[in-house]
Design an enzyme around this catalytic site. Structure first.
Site, short mmCIF file in Angstrom:
data_model
loop_
_atom_site.label_atom_id
_atom_site.label_comp_id
_atom_site.label_asym_id
_atom_site.label_seq_id
_atom_site.Cartn_x
_atom_site.Cartn_y
_atom_site.Cartn_z
N ASP A 140 -20.60 -1.68 -9.36
CA ASP A 140 -19.54 -0.73 -10.17
C ASP A 140 -18.38 -1.62 -10.58
O ASP A 140 -17.93 -2.67 -10.16
CB ASP A 140 -19.20 -0.08 -8.76
CG ASP A 140 -19.75 1.50 -8.86
OD1 ASP A 140 -19.22 2.28 -10.69
OD2 ASP A 140 -19.60 2.37 -8.31
N ASP A 141 -17.90 -0.62 -11.48
CA ASP A 141 -16.66 -0.55 -11.76
C ASP A 141 -15.14 -0.67 -10.94
O ASP A 141 -14.69 -2.14 -11.37
CB ASP A 141 -16.52 0.41 -13.42
CG ASP A 141 -16.51 0.97 -12.97
OD1 ASP A 141 -16.89 1.85 -11.85
OD2 ASP A 141 -16.06 2.41 -13.64
N ASP A 165 -12.35 3.36 -4.98
CA ASP A 165 -11.38 4.34 -5.12
C ASP A 165 -11.19 4.20 -3.45
O ASP A 165 -10.99 3.73 -2.38
CB ASP A 165 -11.43 4.72 -6.39
CG ASP A 165 -9.98 6.17 -6.37
OD1 ASP A 165 -9.72 5.76 -5.11
OD2 ASP A 165 -9.16 6.42 -7.16
O1 LIG Z 1 -14.86 4.97 -4.67
P1 LIG Z 1 -15.04 6.67 -5.10
O2 LIG Z 1 -13.49 7.38 -5.08
O3 LIG Z 1 -16.28 7.47 -5.03
O4 LIG Z 1 -14.40 6.02 -6.86
C1 LIG Z 1 -14.84 5.69 -8.04
C2 LIG Z 1 -16.05 5.83 -8.23
O5 LIG Z 1 -15.89 6.94 -9.02
C3 LIG Z 1 -16.36 6.15 -10.70
O6 LIG Z 1 -17.12 7.26 -10.55
P2 LIG Z 1 -17.93 8.38 -11.19
O7 LIG Z 1 -17.89 9.34 -10.57
O8 LIG Z 1 -16.63 9.17 -11.76
O9 LIG Z 1 -18.86 8.67 -12.74
P3 LIG Z 1 -18.98 7.56 -13.26
O10 LIG Z 1 -19.17 5.90 -13.65
O11 LIG Z 1 -20.20 8.64 -14.39
O12 LIG Z 1 -17.91 7.63 -14.47
C4 LIG Z 1 -16.38 4.94 -10.40
O13 LIG Z 1 -17.14 4.56 -11.74
C5 LIG Z 1 -16.85 4.92 -8.94
O14 LIG Z 1 -18.44 4.85 -9.06
O1 LIG Z 2 -11.79 5.61 -15.11
C1 LIG Z 2 -11.48 5.63 -13.24
N1 LIG Z 2 -10.57 5.46 -12.97
C2 LIG Z 2 -10.08 4.95 -11.64
O2 LIG Z 2 -8.87 4.66 -11.30
C3 LIG Z 2 -10.80 5.87 -10.53
N2 LIG Z 2 -11.17 6.29 -9.49
C4 LIG Z 2 -12.21 6.77 -9.06
N3 LIG Z 2 -13.55 7.41 -10.20
C5 LIG Z 2 -12.04 6.82 -11.24
N4 LIG Z 2 -12.66 6.66 -12.72
MG LIG Z 3 -19.13 5.61 -11.20
#
Ligand SMILES: O=P(O)(O)OC[C@H]1O[C@H](OP(=O)(O)OP(=O)(O)O)[C@H](O)[C@@H]1O
Ligand SMILES: O=c1[nH]c(=O)c2nc[nH]c2[nH]1
Ligand SMILES: [Mg+2]
Length: 159
Positions: free
Chosen positions: A92-93, A96
């Site tokens: 994952d990227d 948080d």
């Molecule tokens: O630790 P957390 O509080 O769960 O946050 C992290 C997650 O939030 C974002 O995904 P998002 O739900 O925004 O979906 P996306 O990847 O499609 O942008 C990010 O890519 C992680 O997967």
């Molecule tokens: O683009 C993002 N940046 C963040 O810091 C983050 N945290 C939760 N989801 C996120 N997405």
């Molecule tokens: Mg995500």
């Protein structure tokens, strides 16, 4: 930009590429892996970079959506995956709060979970990551921004 979610931490394509390659470098000694599970959508670009570096051609997805831009909602699992994840690498990227990571770890308890960025609350849930940023930082990924005029810092402060 600074708002109630803290300071934005913009990441360029170059920085993202370099940091995802650094992640691949660390993961190389922890494999071999059968393949990658990318957590959509944020994990897709890092997963592509890691797949290229580790020469992995088997790539699957787990699709989870939790945020609407900076607003956290309920985690919506759009697509899961069978098995316990043994031998697989999850990418994952970022982590948080760790909410998404917790769901993925429960889904694939034996997989290795890796992210490019980690914030302190989610950090214990990740096996491997590269860059830690503070909890009140919002990481701004290159796919979420466009080039636009930026106000001088002094003007932003109303001087
Ligand atoms: O630790 P957390 O509080 O769960 O946050 C992290 C997650 O939030 C974002 O995904 P998002 O739900 O925004 O979906 P996306 O990847 O499609 O942008 C990010 O890519 C992680 O997967
Ligand atoms: O683009 C993002 N940046 C963040 O810091 C983050 N945290 C939760 N989801 C996120 N997405
Ligand atoms: Mg995500």
């Amino acid at each position: 930009m600074v708002d109630e979610k803290g300071m934005d931490f913009p990441v360029s394509w170059d920085e993202l590429h370099r940091t995802a390659r650094a992640l691949a470098y660390r993961l190389d000694s922890l494999g071999p892996f059968k393949g990658i599970v990318a957590i959509t959508r944020g994990g897709l670009v890092p997963a592509a970079i890691v797949a290229r570096e580790l020469e992995l051609r088997l790539v699957d997805t787990v699709c989870i959506s939790t945020y609407d831009h900076k607003d956290m909602g309920e985690a919506n699992i759009l697509k899961g995956i069978d098995g316990d994840g043994e031998g697989w690498l999850i990418i994952d990227d970022l982590v948080d709060t760790g909410k998404t990571a917790k769901i993925v770890r429960e889904m694939l308890p034996k997989a290795h979970f890796a992210t490019v960025f980690a914030k302190p609350a989610g950090r214990p849930l990740v096996d491997t990551f590269v860059t830690e940023v503070s909890q009140d930082t919002w990481i701004l990924f290159p796919w979420d921004v466009e080039l636009a005029y930026a106000q001088p810092i002094r003007a932003r402060k109303g001087k």
